[in-house]
Design a protein around this motif. Sequence first.
Motif, PDB file in Angstrom:
ATOM      1  N   ALA A 110      51.992  29.375  35.753  1.00 31.19           N
ATOM      2  CA  ALA A 110      53.276  29.319  36.465  1.00 31.19           C
ATOM      3  C   ALA A 110      53.034  29.165  37.961  1.00 31.19           C
ATOM      4  O   ALA A 110      53.736  28.407  38.645  1.00 31.19           O
ATOM      5  CB  ALA A 110      54.087  30.576  36.184  1.00 31.19           C
ATOM      6  N   LEU A 111      52.011  29.871  38.501  1.00 33.42           N
ATOM      7  CA  LEU A 111      51.695  29.732  39.921  1.00 33.42           C
ATOM      8  C   LEU A 111      51.177  28.333  40.225  1.00 33.42           C
ATOM      9  O   LEU A 111      51.493  27.757  41.275  1.00 33.42           O
ATOM     10  CB  LEU A 111      50.655  30.788  40.331  1.00 33.42           C
ATOM     11  CG  LEU A 111      51.175  32.209  40.504  1.00 33.42           C
ATOM     12  CD1 LEU A 111      50.011  33.166  40.767  1.00 33.42           C
ATOM     13  CD2 LEU A 111      52.188  32.281  41.633  1.00 33.42           C
ATOM     14  N   GLU A 112      50.368  27.826  39.304  1.00 32.96           N
ATOM     15  CA  GLU A 112      49.858  26.461  39.512  1.00 32.96           C
ATOM     16  C   GLU A 112      50.993  25.444  39.484  1.00 32.96           C
ATOM     17  O   GLU A 112      50.985  24.448  40.213  1.00 32.96           O
ATOM     18  CB  GLU A 112      48.821  26.102  38.431  1.00 32.96           C
ATOM     19  CG  GLU A 112      47.514  26.850  38.572  1.00 32.96           C
ATOM     20  CD  GLU A 112      46.582  26.644  37.365  1.00 32.96           C
ATOM     21  OE1 GLU A 112      46.910  25.842  36.464  1.00 32.96           O
ATOM     22  OE2 GLU A 112      45.540  27.313  37.334  1.00 32.96           O
ATOM     23  N   ASP A 113      51.974  25.700  38.608  1.00 31.62           N
ATOM     24  CA  ASP A 113      53.101  24.778  38.458  1.00 31.62           C
ATOM     25  C   ASP A 113      54.133  24.943  39.566  1.00 31.62           C
ATOM     26  O   ASP A 113      54.994  24.070  39.766  1.00 31.62           O
ATOM     27  CB  ASP A 113      53.804  24.974  37.107  1.00 31.62           C
ATOM     28  CG  ASP A 113      52.961  24.448  35.951  1.00 31.62           C
ATOM     29  OD1 ASP A 113      51.985  23.713  36.211  1.00 31.62           O
ATOM     30  OD2 ASP A 113      53.282  24.782  34.780  1.00 31.62           O
ATOM     31  N   LEU A 114      54.046  26.033  40.295  1.00 33.59           N
ATOM     32  CA  LEU A 114      55.049  26.330  41.315  1.00 33.59           C
ATOM     33  C   LEU A 114      55.145  25.223  42.386  1.00 33.59           C
ATOM     34  O   LEU A 114      56.268  24.775  42.691  1.00 33.59           O
ATOM     35  CB  LEU A 114      54.764  27.699  41.940  1.00 33.59           C
ATOM     36  CG  LEU A 114      55.869  28.308  42.770  1.00 33.59           C
ATOM     37  CD1 LEU A 114      57.161  28.449  41.965  1.00 33.59           C
ATOM     38  CD2 LEU A 114      55.441  29.651  43.314  1.00 33.59           C
ATOM     39  N   GLN A 117      56.910  22.340  40.805  1.00 39.16           N
ATOM     40  CA  GLN A 117      58.335  22.635  40.585  1.00 39.16           C
ATOM     41  C   GLN A 117      59.100  22.645  41.914  1.00 39.16           C
ATOM     42  O   GLN A 117      60.252  22.201  41.985  1.00 39.16           O
ATOM     43  CB  GLN A 117      58.500  23.992  39.867  1.00 39.16           C
ATOM     44  CG  GLN A 117      58.062  23.959  38.417  1.00 39.16           C
ATOM     45  CD  GLN A 117      58.126  25.337  37.759  1.00 39.16           C
ATOM     46  OE1 GLN A 117      58.487  26.322  38.403  1.00 39.16           O
ATOM     47  NE2 GLN A 117      57.782  25.381  36.482  1.00 39.16           N
ATOM     48  N   ASN A 118      58.434  23.128  42.976  1.00 34.56           N
ATOM     49  CA  ASN A 118      59.068  23.096  44.300  1.00 34.56           C
ATOM     50  C   ASN A 118      59.338  21.652  44.729  1.00 34.56           C
ATOM     51  O   ASN A 118      60.384  21.353  45.299  1.00 34.56           O
ATOM     52  CB  ASN A 118      58.191  23.797  45.329  1.00 34.56           C
ATOM     53  CG  ASN A 118      58.397  25.297  45.350  1.00 34.56           C
ATOM     54  OD1 ASN A 118      59.375  25.785  44.819  1.00 34.56           O
ATOM     55  ND2 ASN A 118      57.477  26.017  45.971  1.00 34.56           N
TER      56      ASN A 118
END
Length: 127
Positions: A110-114, A117-118
Amino acid sequence: QRQNDELRLQMGSRDEQLEKLRRQQQSARDELDSRAQWAAWEAEQHLMHTNQTLEDMPHQIEDLQTTLHLLTLEHEALYARYMQALQELEELREQGTVDANETLRRASKALEDLPRQNEVLQSTLER
């Protein structure tokens, strides 16, 4: 005659003394017999109690052996439950580690995808 009378008086006095001594002797014998009978009765009671104790010992030993056997079974059951609880605890720890690792992996993803996604959110806002 007078000497004879005196001798008779002395003899009577001695006879009374002898009779008194015989009664004292008989009284002492009776007392000794009574004490001996009492001591014999006490010894018999003690012997009967000792015999009863000796007769009861095999039953008491058997009862103690049964109690020891039951305690041993209870100990074995408690030990088995303890070992099972340890195993379950180890499984939960491993499962918790797996669950924790899975959660960490998801959080990392999720942090990597953040940032991506931003970017998607920012481009959506810009449109």
